[in-house]
Design a protein around this motif. Structure first.
Motif, PDB file in Angstrom:
ATOM      1  N   TYR A 144       0.856  -1.188   0.000  1.00 53.54           N
ATOM      2  CA  TYR A 144       0.000   0.000   0.000  1.00 53.54           C
ATOM      3  C   TYR A 144       0.887   1.232   0.000  1.00 53.54           C
ATOM      4  O   TYR A 144       2.096   1.159   0.268  1.00 53.54           O
ATOM      5  N   ARG A 171      -3.232   4.444   0.824  1.00 52.65           N
ATOM      6  CA  ARG A 171      -3.900   4.084  -0.416  1.00 52.65           C
ATOM      7  C   ARG A 171      -3.764   2.575  -0.667  1.00 52.65           C
ATOM      8  O   ARG A 171      -2.656   2.040  -0.650  1.00 52.65           O
ATOM      9  N   LYS A 176      -4.889  -0.507  -3.397  1.00 58.34           N
ATOM     10  CA  LYS A 176      -5.390  -0.744  -4.745  1.00 58.34           C
ATOM     11  C   LYS A 176      -5.155  -2.193  -5.133  1.00 58.34           C
ATOM     12  O   LYS A 176      -4.040  -2.714  -4.987  1.00 58.34           O
ATOM     13  N   ASP A 177      -6.203  -2.872  -5.620  1.00 56.81           N
ATOM     14  CA  ASP A 177      -6.069  -4.261  -6.059  1.00 56.81           C
ATOM     15  C   ASP A 177      -7.345  -4.665  -6.785  1.00 56.81           C
ATOM     16  O   ASP A 177      -8.197  -3.807  -7.086  1.00 56.81           O
ATOM     17  N   GLU A 192     -11.390  -3.332 -10.612  1.00 58.98           N
ATOM     18  CA  GLU A 192     -10.382  -2.974  -9.616  1.00 58.98           C
ATOM     19  C   GLU A 192     -10.966  -1.957  -8.643  1.00 58.98           C
ATOM     20  O   GLU A 192     -11.964  -1.293  -8.942  1.00 58.98           O
ATOM     21  N   TYR A 193     -10.315  -1.833  -7.497  1.00 56.24           N
ATOM     22  CA  TYR A 193     -10.746  -0.838  -6.524  1.00 56.24           C
ATOM     23  C   TYR A 193      -9.560   0.020  -6.091  1.00 56.24           C
ATOM     24  O   TYR A 193      -8.407  -0.404  -6.160  1.00 56.24           O
ATOM     25  N   LEU A 194      -9.865   1.214  -5.663  1.00 59.62           N
ATOM     26  CA  LEU A 194      -8.890   2.111  -5.038  1.00 59.62           C
ATOM     27  C   LEU A 194      -9.539   2.640  -3.774  1.00 59.62           C
ATOM     28  O   LEU A 194     -10.537   3.354  -3.833  1.00 59.62           O
TER      29      LEU A 194
END
Length: 295
Positions: free
Chosen positions: A112, A137, A139-140, A158-160
């Protein structure tokens, strides 16, 4: 006790006369501070994330709303949200005003981003530290989804997730006050944002000192009520937080012994900072007489 007190006063005076760099606060940030790093979520980060409660979710909208949103069916204006985190995943659940629900399983990323910067707005914290704007942050890939969020996951998504807040150069759950979760993919394009509250906030020395019956005991030579290592997760009558502490040479030679005779805590608000010295077996809080800026 008198010989020990004399020795302590000599030692304390010597510390005060040291150059400023030698007596720096480990968690303090100087003007112009900036950091951005990529690291693996460890046990500390996971434990702090578990203390966060997600509140007041709103769906992000702009001039193209609602046509610019896809992947949620139906769209609601008001939601409630819950979130849970483990070593392997995040799990978010939402419920719209119509009662319809959905959930997301998000893979916990291997790394992260830890970001902090002095925005130079003049805001000061404890011990002369500047107050930093901070982000974590994550993200994956989105692992799975259900309910009103399920259709948007047909195809890769994907997400953030960004946690936002303010604090000093050290991190804790209390620093983060806002969140934003964005989902993007072939059939998904939407974002939620909201507020964060901390679950199980530890009592600090300043807070416990406000109630004399809860005043933490540092120890004297006769009592064996050892204080564990200073740790931001300690609570109750134990000292916790960012600060400085001292133990005698005699006690320092005892393996695992942490008998404090001196404790100072740094706070974002200097007026709340505390200093305790153990005199004759009792914790004595020093009163602030003079204050000033660090050179």
């Amino acid at each position: 006790m008198k010989p020990f007190l004399s020795l302590f006063l000599v030692l304390f005076t010597t510390i005060l006369l040291m150059p400023t760099d030698a007596f720096a606060c480990a968690c303090c940030a100087d003007p112009g501070f900036y950091k951005i790093g990529v690291q693996k979520p460890g046990r500390f980060e996971i434990d702090e994330l578990k203390r966060l409660n997600f509140h007041n979710p709103r769906i992000y909208s702009n001039a193209g709303f609602p046509e610019n949103i896809k992947g949620i069916d139906p769209i609601s204006e008001d939601y409630v949200v819950s979130a849970a985190v483990s070593n392997n995943e995040w799990r978010f659940s939402i419920k719209g005003e119509d009662g319809k629900e959905g959930s997301l399983e998000l893979n916990m990323p291997k790394t992260y981003v830890d970001f902090a910067v002095d925005t130079r707005n003049g805001e000061k914290g404890g011990a002369g530290s500047v107050v930093l704007y901070k982000e974590w942050r994550f993200k994956d890939k989105v692992k799975a989804g259900t309910g009103v969020l399920q259709n948007g996951l047909k195809g890769k998504a994907e997400y953030l997730l960004v946690l936002q807040g303010k604090g000093n150069a050290c991190n804790s759950a209390e620093d983060f006050t806002h969140w934003r979760l964005e989902i993007t993919g072939k059939n998904a394009s939407y974002a939620f944002y909201g507020d964060l509250e901390t679950n199980g906030s530890p009592k600090t020395a300043a807070e416990t000192a406000s109630n004399k019956k809860d005043l933490p005991e540092i120890q004297d030579e006769e009592e064996d009520t050892s204080v564990p290592d200073i740790n931001p997760n300690l609570s109750g009558t134990e000292y916790a937080g960012c600060g400085c502490s001292g133990i005698t040479l005699k006690e320092s030679k005892k393996k695992g012994d942490k008998r404090l005779f001196y404790w100072s805590e740094f706070k974002q608000n200097p007026e709340e900072e505390t200093v305790f010295i153990n005199l004759n077996g009792k914790d004595t809080e020093l009163k602030l007489l003079v204050k000033g800026e660090r050179p």
